[in-house]
Write a protein that holds these residues in place. Sequence first.
Motif, PDB file in Angstrom:
ATOM      1  N   PRO A 131       0.821  -1.219   0.000  1.00  0.00           N
ATOM      2  CA  PRO A 131       0.000   0.000   0.000  1.00  0.00           C
ATOM      3  C   PRO A 131       0.852   1.266   0.000  1.00  0.00           C
ATOM      4  N   LYS A 153      -8.747   1.624   6.868  1.00  0.00           N
ATOM      5  CA  LYS A 153      -8.344   0.965   5.629  1.00  0.00           C
ATOM      6  C   LYS A 153      -8.888  -0.456   5.580  1.00  0.00           C
ATOM      7  N   ASN A 164      -8.715  -3.935   2.898  1.00  0.00           N
ATOM      8  CA  ASN A 164      -8.147  -4.548   1.692  1.00  0.00           C
ATOM      9  C   ASN A 164      -9.129  -5.561   1.142  1.00  0.00           C
ATOM     10  N   ILE A 219      -7.369  -1.491  -2.609  1.00  0.00           N
ATOM     11  CA  ILE A 219      -7.293  -0.980  -1.250  1.00  0.00           C
ATOM     12  C   ILE A 219      -8.333   0.107  -1.109  1.00  0.00           C
ATOM     13  N   TYR A 253     -10.208   3.008   1.187  1.00  0.00           N
ATOM     14  CA  TYR A 253     -10.092   3.894   2.337  1.00  0.00           C
ATOM     15  C   TYR A 253     -11.444   4.541   2.561  1.00  0.00           C
TER      16      TYR A 253
END
Length: 145
Positions: free
Chosen positions: A63, A75, A77, A82, A84
């Motif tokens: 990341p 965060k 995954n 990824i 946010y």
Amino acid sequence: MRKIVLTSIVFLIIGVILILIYHFLFSSYYIKGVYLLPSSKQVSISIPYSSFIFEYKDNSTLPLKITFNNLIITKYNESNLIFYYYGESFNGNIMVENNYSYPVLMGYVVIDETPFFIFLPTLFYTGIILIILAVIIIILSFVLK
């Protein structure tokens, strides 16, 4: 017979109007872009929404360093993407920094997370259903004539 055809034309017009409203409003609820980040460089992405989802994908397996008004962003995954998420109600910038020794190609999207944004796809699907219903009624009225 005439009332049925007029009703189906009204359905058709309402369906087209709903799809047009969706088309013109939906694009204002997300921002997307692509950046090539040289090593140890950063980019600032403006966030005009009070509540948003920031998602990016890059050609790195690690990341990137991301900050939002000097706050930590939650965060998640998921399958090499990824995500946010941030839910506070103020505008700002996301700083994305390439903290690696090689360039990184990053594509991103920022999505407004307001309740109205969730309502927009309903407009689209309702419009599609009304158009299909109008076409079926028109076809059936001419076949059964």
